[in-house]
Design an enzyme around this catalytic site. Structure first.
Site, short mmCIF file in Angstrom:
data_model
loop_
_atom_site.label_atom_id
_atom_site.label_comp_id
_atom_site.label_asym_id
_atom_site.label_seq_id
_atom_site.Cartn_x
_atom_site.Cartn_y
_atom_site.Cartn_z
N HIS A 1 0.84 -1.21 0.00
CA HIS A 1 0.00 0.00 0.00
C HIS A 1 0.87 1.26 0.00
O HIS A 1 0.67 2.19 0.78
CB HIS A 1 -0.99 -0.01 1.18
CG HIS A 1 -2.02 -1.09 1.03
ND1 HIS A 1 -3.21 -0.91 0.39
CD2 HIS A 1 -1.98 -2.40 1.39
CE1 HIS A 1 -3.89 -2.04 0.37
NE2 HIS A 1 -3.16 -2.97 0.97
N TYR B 1 4.06 -4.11 10.47
CA TYR B 1 3.93 -2.73 9.98
C TYR B 1 5.08 -1.84 10.50
O TYR B 1 5.64 -1.06 9.73
CB TYR B 1 2.56 -2.14 10.33
CG TYR B 1 1.38 -2.76 9.59
CD1 TYR B 1 1.37 -4.10 9.21
CD2 TYR B 1 0.25 -2.03 9.28
CE1 TYR B 1 0.29 -4.67 8.55
CE2 TYR B 1 -0.85 -2.59 8.62
CZ TYR B 1 -0.82 -3.92 8.26
OH TYR B 1 -1.89 -4.49 7.61
C1 HEM Z 1 -0.34 -11.42 7.92
C2 HEM Z 1 -1.08 -10.48 7.31
C3 HEM Z 1 -0.58 -9.13 6.88
C4 HEM Z 1 0.68 -8.60 6.91
C5 HEM Z 1 1.96 -9.23 7.42
C6 HEM Z 1 0.60 -7.26 6.39
C7 HEM Z 1 1.66 -6.40 6.23
C8 HEM Z 1 1.60 -5.07 5.86
C9 HEM Z 1 2.72 -4.15 5.83
C10 HEM Z 1 4.15 -4.52 6.15
C11 HEM Z 1 2.26 -2.94 5.47
C12 HEM Z 1 3.04 -1.62 5.35
C13 HEM Z 1 2.89 -0.88 6.69
C14 HEM Z 1 3.60 0.44 6.83
O1 HEM Z 1 4.69 0.67 6.25
O2 HEM Z 1 3.07 1.31 7.57
C15 HEM Z 1 0.83 -3.08 5.30
C16 HEM Z 1 -0.03 -2.06 4.96
C17 HEM Z 1 -1.39 -2.19 4.89
N1 HEM Z 1 -2.14 -3.35 5.08
FE1 HEM Z 1 -1.43 -5.13 5.61
N2 HEM Z 1 -0.72 -6.97 6.08
C18 HEM Z 1 -1.46 -8.09 6.38
C19 HEM Z 1 -2.81 -8.24 6.24
C20 HEM Z 1 -3.68 -7.22 6.00
C21 HEM Z 1 -5.10 -7.29 6.14
C22 HEM Z 1 -5.89 -8.51 6.61
C23 HEM Z 1 -5.59 -6.04 5.81
C24 HEM Z 1 -7.00 -5.53 5.85
C25 HEM Z 1 -7.89 -5.93 6.73
C26 HEM Z 1 -4.46 -5.20 5.47
C27 HEM Z 1 -4.53 -3.88 5.07
C28 HEM Z 1 -3.46 -3.04 4.91
C29 HEM Z 1 -3.58 -1.62 4.59
C30 HEM Z 1 -4.87 -0.86 4.31
C31 HEM Z 1 -2.28 -1.10 4.59
C32 HEM Z 1 -1.88 0.36 4.35
C33 HEM Z 1 -1.89 1.06 5.74
C34 HEM Z 1 -1.55 2.52 5.66
O3 HEM Z 1 -2.17 3.24 4.85
O4 HEM Z 1 -0.66 2.96 6.42
N3 HEM Z 1 -3.32 -5.94 5.60
N4 HEM Z 1 0.45 -4.39 5.51
#
Ligand code: HEM
Length: 332
Positions: free
Chosen positions: A54, A321
């Site tokens: 994202h 995150y």
């Molecule tokens: C094991 C499952 C997951 C892992 C390891 C993961 C990992 C990540 C990581 C590393 C980021 C970047 C975070 C940052 O730099 O601030 C991210 C962003 C994001 N993830 Fe996940 N994610 C997972 C599951 C999910 C799920 C289930 C959802 C929704 C329900 C989701 C929605 C998002 C969103 C919307 C962002 C962007 C957040 C922002 O705008 O700062 N992710 N994810």
């Protein structure tokens, strides 16, 4: 859906030094959250200042006004009657780790919300525009990403990703879901996917999953309309929209029914389940925060009294995150 983005990016990933580093590192000595961030970097490459996933987004601000029924579900401060609406900071995003990905082809989209509670504490929600998840557990999510990373254009068929999809029907459904592009970040639904436990003032417990639903219903572009859109059409649109009038979305809690799994985000609960309306989010302005290298960190596990993580995936997400956050600023 991530496959389409990933396919374009394989060549990039393969020449990116981060990809090689991720492959050489002794993965089994790393924590699972770090292995997952490495796997994202392997698929998309690393981009200074950007999130591992994202990476492209836009930040807006507004308010949250709870309904009277919200307090029946949880004693959380923002779900109680308020003297004034609760401030929210929201980041809408495109899927994938490329900060310049075209808005015209980057699903699922993300919505991250930070509520500022009356005492100044924060509580977050991090949602996707897809009701379900490709896999049931964080370990499988790592394997899903590694399979994509190993399935570049020159990989022999069937690729590791073909094999993964063959063995994981939820992942196949996710990849093959309709490729709908919204009119606006504010005209589509977002889903919390992971279940939380809610406790009200009397101690009654409810398990549920968040849904954020646009007031006025979802609105998507036709193929002809999409063809006329520029690559930043969503990022550009939201500011113009909220300068005209607030963009409103309802926050709803879908309540778990008998037999619904709390710990398997790959299975969407039936749409017939009871829903409690928790309140309305009104987006009123854009921010001066940089949209390409912001310093915001939204964590699904940042919750306040009255809300607890129920799905174990939330803890792994909340550990992953900050690793991505630290890498965002490492090479700047
Ligand atoms: C094991 C499952 C997951 C892992 C390891 C993961 C990992 C990540 C990581 C590393 C980021 C970047 C975070 C940052 O730099 O601030 C991210 C962003 C994001 N993830 Fe996940 N994610 C997972 C599951 C999910 C799920 C289930 C959802 C929704 C329900 C989701 C929605 C998002 C969103 C919307 C962002 C962007 C957040 C922002 O705008 O700062 N992710 N994810």
């Amino acid at each position: 859906m991530w496959k389409s983005v990933a396919t374009v990016l394989f060549t990039l990933s393969l020449v990116n030094p981060t990809f090689a580093a991720a492959q050489e590192a002794p993965a089994n000595q790393k924590s699972l959250p770090e292995q997952i961030v490495d796997a994202f970097n392997a698929v998309y490459g690393a981009h200074p200042g950007a999130r591992a996933n994202h990476a492209k987004g836009v930040i807006v601000e507004g308010t949250f006004t709870p309904t009277v029924s919200a307090a029946s579900v949880s004693k959380a401060a923002h779900f109680q009657k308020q003297k004034k609406p609760v401030p929210v900071t929201i980041r809408f995003s495109d899927a994938g780790g490329i900060p310049t990905v075209p808005d015209t082809n980057a699903i699922p989209r993300g919505m991250a919300v930070k509520f500022t509670l009356p005492d100044g504490a924060k509580t977050d929600m991090v949602l996707l525009s897809y009701n379900g998840f490709p896999v049931a557990t964080a370990e499988e999510f790592r394997d899903f990403l590694l399979a994509i990373a190993a399935s570049g254009p020159d990989a022999p068929k069937p690729t590791a990703f073909d094999n993964f999809l063959g063995a994981h029907p939820a992942a196949k459904a996710f990849v093959e879901a309709p490729n709908l592009q919204p009119v606006s970040f504010a005209t589509q639904a977002y889903y919390g996917i992971n279940a939380f436990k809610f406790t009200n003032a009397a101690g009654a417990v409810t398990f549920g999953r968040y849904q954020v639903l646009p007031v006025g219903g979802p609105k998507f572009l036709s193929k002809e309309q999409l063809a006329k859109m520029g690559q930043d059409y969503l990022v550009d649109e939201i500011g113009k929209r909220v300068r005209r009038s607030p963009a409103k979305l309802k926050l709803v809690l879908q309540i778990a029914g008998p037999g619904d799994k709390i710990d398997d985000p790959s299975i969407a609960w039936p749409d017939t389940r009871k829903k409690v309306e928790l309140g309305t989010i009104a987006i009123t302005k854009t921010t001066t925060e940089s949209h390409t290298a912001d310093k915001l960190l939204f964590l699904p596990g940042t919750v306040t009294a009255g809300i607890e993580a129920a799905d174990p995936m939330i803890a792994i997400r909340s550990a992953a995150y900050p690793i991505s956050f630290a890498r965002r600023f490492k090479s700047q």
